[in-house]
Design an enzyme around this catalytic site. Structure first.
Site, PDB file in Angstrom:
ATOM      1  N   GLU A 240      29.754 -69.773  32.816  1.00  0.00           N
ATOM      2  CA  GLU A 240      30.950 -68.936  33.472  1.00  0.00           C
ATOM      3  C   GLU A 240      31.382 -67.753  32.513  1.00  0.00           C
ATOM      4  O   GLU A 240      32.477 -67.893  32.320  1.00  0.00           O
ATOM      5  CB  GLU A 240      31.963 -69.745  34.027  1.00  0.00           C
TER       6      GLU A 240
ATOM      7  N   GLU B  33      25.770 -77.788  38.489  1.00  0.00           N
ATOM      8  CA  GLU B  33      27.113 -78.546  38.848  1.00  0.00           C
ATOM      9  C   GLU B  33      27.031 -78.850  40.246  1.00  0.00           C
ATOM     10  O   GLU B  33      26.749 -78.109  41.226  1.00  0.00           O
ATOM     11  CB  GLU B  33      28.071 -77.711  38.417  1.00  0.00           C
TER      12      GLU B  33
HETATM   13  C1  GAL Z   1      33.034 -75.312  37.091  1.00  0.00           C
HETATM   14  C2  GAL Z   1      32.752 -75.295  35.742  1.00  0.00           C
HETATM   15  C3  GAL Z   1      33.183 -76.242  35.007  1.00  0.00           C
HETATM   16  C4  GAL Z   1      34.536 -77.092  35.658  1.00  0.00           C
HETATM   17  C5  GAL Z   1      34.129 -77.261  37.211  1.00  0.00           C
HETATM   18  C6  GAL Z   1      35.501 -77.965  37.926  1.00  0.00           C
HETATM   19  O1  GAL Z   1      33.335 -74.004  37.774  1.00  0.00           O
HETATM   20  O2  GAL Z   1      31.704 -74.792  35.248  1.00  0.00           O
HETATM   21  O3  GAL Z   1      33.519 -76.298  33.775  1.00  0.00           O
HETATM   22  O4  GAL Z   1      35.496 -76.268  35.372  1.00  0.00           O
HETATM   23  O5  GAL Z   1      33.877 -76.245  37.803  1.00  0.00           O
HETATM   24  O6  GAL Z   1      35.796 -78.843  37.218  1.00  0.00           O
END
Ligand code: GAL
Length: 960
Positions: free
Chosen positions: A417, A487
Site C-alpha cells: 500500500e 490478503e
Molecule cells: C490491508 C493492509 C493491511 C491491513 C489490512 C486490514 O489493506 O494491507 O496492512 O491494514 O488491510 O487489517
C-alpha cells in the site's frame, strides 16, 4: 547561554537512508568466527525531542549510573517509557514530508562491554557491529566516535568497527528517534513501537573471512538434477559432502538431487570455506518460474494456502525470540498453512531459516508502506518522488542481500500500500537485475507493469471467480498473469467467514494460485486492567481501535476458531462423501508430495459414540489424483441411531513439525439418519394457583411464561433475534450500506419489545401468542409459542411470521432463557468448537462436552461467539434439550446485552444466571470488517419459520 542548532539532528528528517553503514550482505552464522551478542540490559534515557540532549553521553567515561534500564532487543514504550500508538493507515503526525514533529521521543541507549577473553587479537582482522532492527532512526557511536546513522527499521545495518574496539570498557551509544523521514516509509497497519527491537551483535571478521555470497541452487525437474553455484565476494571452496560436491566459488556443478519444496523441504548441508572462515550452508534446490501464465516451482504450479504474518508478541511487541518464531512456524505447519507473506517487512532472519527447514513458501516483503498519503490523493507520495528513490533502493537491497540465500523465499514483494510511482519501478528493476531466480509481487501495481503476478486484497468471491475465468479484463500483460489474493479473509474477531467458498474457487481455476489470510495474530498488548489493550487504550488522540486485533491467533498464540476452520478448509487431502454410499473419495490436494507420509483410519460412531475403528487402505495418489475407496460394512453389532463414518489422515511418523498421529485431514460420511424427537401431545394444561402446569412444565397463568421444567427453574424464555454484533457485522467504516450491524441497530433489533396477545390453554396445548417488534418501526415478528407434553417431556414449537417490510436479514432467530445454575455442557452435534453458517467446515458431528466458561471464545473485543451448530441434543443445568430440527447452542454467564456493551474481556463479569440461546439460525459471518460480507446463502432472511425443542430433566448434576 548557548543554542544548539538543529543541523545536529538534520539526519532525522533527511530522506537519505543514512551514512556510515557497510553495504548490505547475506545474513549468516559463521562456524568459527567469533560473535558477541550485545543483547541484554542497556542504560536508557528518554527525551521528548530529537535535540534535547547533546552527544556527551557517547563519550568514554560518561556516568549513566542514574539512567533507567531497558532490555535490548525491545521497545521502550513496552518497558514503561512512553506509550504505544496504534493507527491503521493514518500518520500519527502532520503529513509534511520529510518533516516530523518536534515532539519526537528519543531514546539514548548505552552499553559498556568487554571483549571476551578468547576474542582474537584486535590486530587479527576486522569486526563489524550489526543492528538487525531499530525503529525508526538511529545514530551510533563507539568509544566516543560517531560511526553512522541509519533508517529502515526492519532491515539490518552493519558498521566496520574493528579500528575502534578495545579489549575492555567499550562504550556503545545508540540514539534512537521514534520519528524520522523513514517513518513516512513505514506506515504499516500496526503499533508504532520505537526501540532497538532486534539483536545487536559484534562480529569478528578474520582476515580472509567470507563477506557476501549468493547461493544459486536450481532444480531441473525433467532431468532430476540440481545445479549449484555459489558466487562469493571472497574466493573459496564450496562443499556438499552428501552430494560429493567440492567446487570453487563461482564454479557450477550439476548432480542428481532431491528438490526442495514447502511440502518436502529437503535441505543439503554444505560449507563455504574461505581463507579466514567456514560458513555453513543449507541448500535447497528449486526453480521458480513464470510459465504458461502460472507460478511454477520445479515445473509444477503451486497453490498458496497462506497467512500474512506480522511479528508479534503481546509483551515484547516485535522483539520476538527464537522460540516464538519457531512456535509460529510449527502452528502454521500444524494447521496446514503452506505459505507466508512477511507482511509488511522482512522478518527477523531466523524466521526464514525456520521456513527453509520446516517448509513454507515465503513472499518476503520490503519494509515499505506509505498508505497515509491516500488521505491527500497520494500527493507527495515518496515512492513517486526521485529524492526518495535512494532510500527505496536501499531498502530493496537490504532485503534482497540479507535474505537471498533462503530457498523458502520464492517471491520478493516491493512493499505494501504505497500507491504507485517511479521509485517502485526502480526497486523492481534493481531486484530483478540482482536476482532473476524469483518472481516479483506488489499489490498496488494493478496493471502489473513491474510485477509477475496479478495480486489483490479482499476481492469478493464473485470477482475472484471472474478473474479465474479470465473475464476480468485489465491490461494485456495482466491478463496473461497468475492471480493471488495477497490478503483476504479478514480474521478480525469472530470469523473469517466464507473461507471454504474461496477455496473451492482456488481449486477450480488454474489461474487462481491461492491466497493469504489477513492476518496471523492479534496484536493485543498485555494490559493489567484490560486483559489485552488495543488502539485507544493508551490515550492516543488518533487511533483505529481493535482493527489491530485481526488475527487467526489470539495475542497469546492460542488458535482462534478461524485458524481451526482454515486448517480444515486447506487440508492437503480431501476426504469427502461425494463417492456415494459406503464409499469415501480421497483426493491428494498437494502439489508435490504423494500420500506416503500419511496413514488413514476410519471409525464408525453411533450417536457420536465410537463403535468400531480400523485402518483404511488408500492407494498411492500422485498430486491432484483422487480415488474412491470402499468403506468396510457397518459393524454388525452397531446399535440403532444416527451413525457416521469418520475417516482421518494422520502423520504416519513423527515429523519435525508434529508428532505421529497428528491429524492432517478428516471427513465424515453419514451412515444412518437421525430419528427426530417426538413427544406425543397427550398431556393437558392444568390450571392451578396462578400457574398452569403441562407435563413437567410450570407456566405463569397470566403471561404464559415458562417458570420451571420439573425442578429446574427457567427464566425469561422468549424469542431472541439479537446478537452482540461481531466486527464483521459492524463492518469497516469505508464500506457501503450492507453493514448489517449498523442497519440492525438502526432498525432497533437490539431492543425488541414483546407484546403479549393471548395465552390459550387448549385441549392438549398451551399456546402463547405474541408480537415481537422494535419501538418506532412497523416491522415485527408475529410469534406463537405452542407447548405440548407427553407427560414426561415438554415440547415447544415456535412459529414466527415476519410482518411489514423487512429489508435486512436477522442477526439470529431462536429462543433464549436463563438457568439459575449450569456448568458442564454435553451435546451431540457439531463440535468441538464454535461454528456459524459460513465458518462450519471444522465442525465435526460427535459427542462433545465442555463447560459454560470454556464455551466462550475470548475475542479481544467481546462479541457474539461460541455457538455450536447442528446440535441434535444438549444437556446442561439439569435439562436435556432435543432439537427438531437441529439447533445452534450458546450458553454464557452474561446476557447478550452485556456482551454487546463490553469493550474488553475484563468488562464481562459472570452473573448468577446462565443465559442459553437455542437458535434456529444465525446470520453468516463473512469478513466485512475489511472485505466482503457473508454470501447470500448464509443470510438469515426474515421469513416464516417453525422450529421445536423437546425439554426434559436429567439426573446429571446441574453444576460440577
Ligand atoms: C490491508 C493492509 C493491511 C491491513 C489490512 C486490514 O489493506 O494491507 O496492512 O491494514 O488491510 O487489517
Amino acid at each position: 547561554m548557548s543554542f544548539r542548532t538543529t543541523t545536529e539532528t538534520a539526519y532525522v528528517e533527511d530522506v537519505s537512508p543514512g551514512s556510515g553503514a557497510l553495504p548490505p550482505r547475506a545474513w549468516y552464522a559463521s562456524s568459527d568466527a567469533r560473535t558477541l551478542s550485545l543483547n541484554g540490559s542497556w542504560r536508557f534515557r528518554l527525551a521528548q525531542t530529537a535535540d534535547a540532549e547533546d552527544d556527551s553521553f557517547a563519550a568514554e567515561g560518561y556516568d549513566a549510573g542514574d539512567w533507567a534500564e531497558v532490555s535490548v532487543p525491545g521497545h521502550w514504550v513496552l518497558q514503561g517509557h512512553g506509550s504505544p500508538i496504534y493507527t491503521n493507515h493514518l500518520y500519527p503526525f502532520p503529513v509534511d514530508p520529510p518533516h516530523v514533529p518536534t515532539e519526537n521521543p528519543t531514546g539514548d541507549h548505552l552499553r559498556v562491554f568487554d571483549l571476551p577473553a578468547d576474542w582474537p587479537d584486535l590486530a587479527e582482522g576486522d569486526a563489524s557491529l550489526r543492528f538487525d532492527g531499530v525503529e525508526s532512526c538511529a545514530r551510533v557511536w563507539l568509544n566516543g566516535t560517531e560511526i553512522g546513522e541509519f533508517k529502515g527499521s526492519r532491515l539490518p545495518h552493519e558498521f566496520a568497527v574493528g579500528h575502534l574496539l578495545k579489549t575492555a570498557d567499550n562504550v556503545l551509544a545508540v540514539r534512537v528517534h521514534q520519528w524520522s523521514a523513514g517513518s513516512y516509509l513505514e506506515d504499516q497497519d500496526q503499533w508504532w513501537l520505537p526501540g532497538v527491537f532486534r539483536d545487536v551483535t559484534l562480529l569478528h571478521r578474520p582476515a580472509g573471512a567470507a563477506a557476501d555470497f549468493f547461493v544459486h541452487a536450481s532444480y531441473d525437474h525433467l532431468a532430476g538434477t540440481g545445479t549449484l553455484k555459489v558466487d562469493s565476494d571472497v574466493d573459496g571452496r564450496v562443499t556438499v559432502a552428501e552430494l560429493g560436491i567440492d567446487i570453487a566459488t563461482g564454479e557450477s556443478v550439476t548432480v542428481p538431487v532431491e528438490p526442495w519444496s514447502a511440502e518436502v523441504p529437503r535441505l543439503y548441508t554444505g560449507e563455504l570455506v574461505t581463507e579466514g572462515e567456514r560458513v555453513p550452508l543449507r541448500i535447497g534446490f528449486r526453480t521458480v518460474e513464470l510459465s504458461d501464465g502460472l507460478i511454477k516451482v520445479n515445473g509444477r504450479p503451486v497453490l498458496f494456502k497462506g497467512v500474512n504474518r506480522h511479528e508479534w508478541h503481546p509483551e515484547k511487541g516485535r522483539a520476538l525470540d527464537l522460540e516464538t518464531m519457531r512456535e509460529d512456524v510449527l502452528l502454521m505447519k500444524r494447521h496446514n498453512v503452506n505459505a507466508v507473506r512477511t507482511s509488511h517487512y522482512p522478518p527477523h532472519p531466523a524466521f526464514l531459516d525456520l521456513c527453509d527447514e520446516l517448509g513454507l513458501w515465503v513472499i518476503d516483503e520490503c519494509d515499505l508502506e506509505t498508505h497515509g498519503f491516500t488521505e491527500q490523493g497520494w500527493r507527495d507520495n515518496p515512492v513517486d518522488d526521485d529524492r526518495w528513490t535512494p532510500a527505496l533502493l536501499d531498502r530493496a537491497s537490504r532485503m534482497v542481500e540479507r535474505d537471498k540465500n533462503h530457498p523458502s523465499i520464492v517471491i520478493w514483494s516491493l512493499g505494501n500500500e504505497a500507491g504507485t510511482g517511479r521509485g517502485l519501478t526502480a526497486m523492481a528493476e534493481w531486484i530483478t537485475g540482482r536476482d532473476s531466480s524469483r518472481l516479483l509481487h506488489y499489490e498496488g501495481d494493478i496493471d502489473c507493469r513491474d510485477t509477475d503476478m496479478y495480486s489483490r486484497m479482499y476481492a469478493s468471491h464473485a470477482e475472484v471467480e471472474r478473474i479465474g475465468q479470465d473475464l476480468d479484463g485489465g491490461t494485456h500483460k495482466r491478463r496473461g498473469l497468475p492471480f493471488i489474493l495477497c490478503e483476504y479473509a479478514h480474521a478480525m474477531g469472530n470469523g473469517p467467514g466464507g473461507l471454504a467458498d474461496y477455496q473451492r474457487l482456488f481449486e477450480s481455476y488454474d489461474r487462481l494460485q491461492g491466497a493469504f489470510v489477513w492476518e496471523w495474530i492479534d496484536h493485543g498488548i498485555t494490559h493489567p486492567e484490560l486483559g489485552y489493550a488495543y488502539g485507544g487504550d493508551f490515550g492516543e488522540e488518533l487511533h483505529d481501535g481493535n482493527f489491530v486485533c485481526d488475527g487467526l491467533l489470539f495475542p497469546d498464540r492460542r488458535p482462534s476458531p478461524g485458524l481451526v476452520e482454515y486448517k480444515k478448509v486447506i487440508e492437503p487431502v480431501g476426504i469427502d462423501a461425494t463417492a456415494g454410499d459406503g464409499m469415501v473419495r480421497i483426493t491428494n490436494k498437494q502439489d508435490f508430495a504423494g500420500l506416503s507420509a500419511l496413514a488413514f483410519s476410519w471409525s464408525y460412531d453411533v450417536e457420536g459414540e465410537p463403535v468400531e475403528s480400523g485402518t483404511l487402505a488408500v492407494p498411492a495418489l500422485a498430486p491432484g489424483e483422487s480415488a474412491d475407496v470402499k468403506l468396510p460394512a457397518p459393524p454388525a453389532a452397531a446399535p440403532a441411531g444416527e451413525a457416521h463414518w469418520t475417516v482421518r489422515a494422520v502423520l504416519a511418523a513423527d515429523t519435525p513439525w508434529a508428532p505421529k498421529d497428528h491429524v492432517v485431514a478428516w471427513g465424515q460420511v453419514q451412515a444412518a439418519q437421525r430419528q427426530v424427537p417426538s413427544a406425543a401431545p397427550t398431556a393437558r394444561p392444568v390450571p392451578g394457583d396462578g400457574v398452569i402446569t403441562l407435563g413437567p412444565g410450570t407456566f405463569d397463568a397470566r403471561t404464559g411464561a415458562l417458570t420451571a421444567i420439573g425442578d429446574v427453574p427457567v427464566t425469561g424464555l422468549r424469542l431472541d433475534v439479537w446478537r452482540a454484533t461481531t466486527d464483521n457485522d459492524d463492518g469497516a467504516a469505508w464500506q457501503d450500506d450492507t453493514r448489517y450491524g449498523l442497519l440492525w441497530r438502526t432498525l432497533g433489533l437490539h431492543r425488541m419489545r414483546h407484546r403479549l396477545d393471548a395465552v390459550e390453554a387448549g385441549e392438549n396445548a398451551l399456546t402463547v401468542r405474541t408480537r415481537v417488534a422494535p419501538a418506532a418501526r412497523e416491522v415485527g415478528l408475529s410469534t406463537v409459542y405452542r407447548w405440548t407434553s407427553d407427560g414426561d417431556s415438554l415440547r415447544l414449537t415456535v412459529c414466527t411470521t415476519p410482518e411489514g417490510e423487512w429489508t435486512v436479514p436477522l442477526p439470529r432467530l431462536g429462543i433464549r432463557f436463563g438457568l439459575s445454575a449450569a456448568d458442564r455442557v454435553r451435546w451431540f452435534g457439531g463440535g468441538p468448537g464454535e461454528a456459524y453458517a459460513d465458518t462450519r467446515m471444522a465442525s465435526a458431528v460427535g459427542r462433545w462436552q465442555s463447560t459454560v466458561d470454556d464455551m466462550q471464545t475470548p475475542y479481544v473485543r467481546p462479541q457474539e461467539n461460541g455457538a455450536r451448530i447442528d446440535v441434535r441434543w444438549a444437556e446442561l443445568g439439569g435439562l436435556r434439550i432435543e432439537g427438531d430440527p437441529v439447533f445452534s447452542l450458546t450458553a454464557r454467564r452474561w446476557t447478550t446485552e452485556q456482551l454487546d456493551a463490553a469493550t474488553h474481556r475484563t468488562d464481562l463479569t459472570p452473573g448468577d444466571t446462565v443465559w442459553v440461546n437455542l437458535d434456529h439460525g444465525q446470520h453468516g459471518i463473512g469478513s466485512q470488517s475489511c472485505g466482503p460480507g457473508p454470501l447470500p446463502p448464509y443470510h438469515l432472511r426474515a421469513e416464516p419459520a417453525e422450529f421445536s425443542f423437546v425439554f426434559s430433566t436429567v439426573q446429571d448434576p446441574r453444576s460440577s
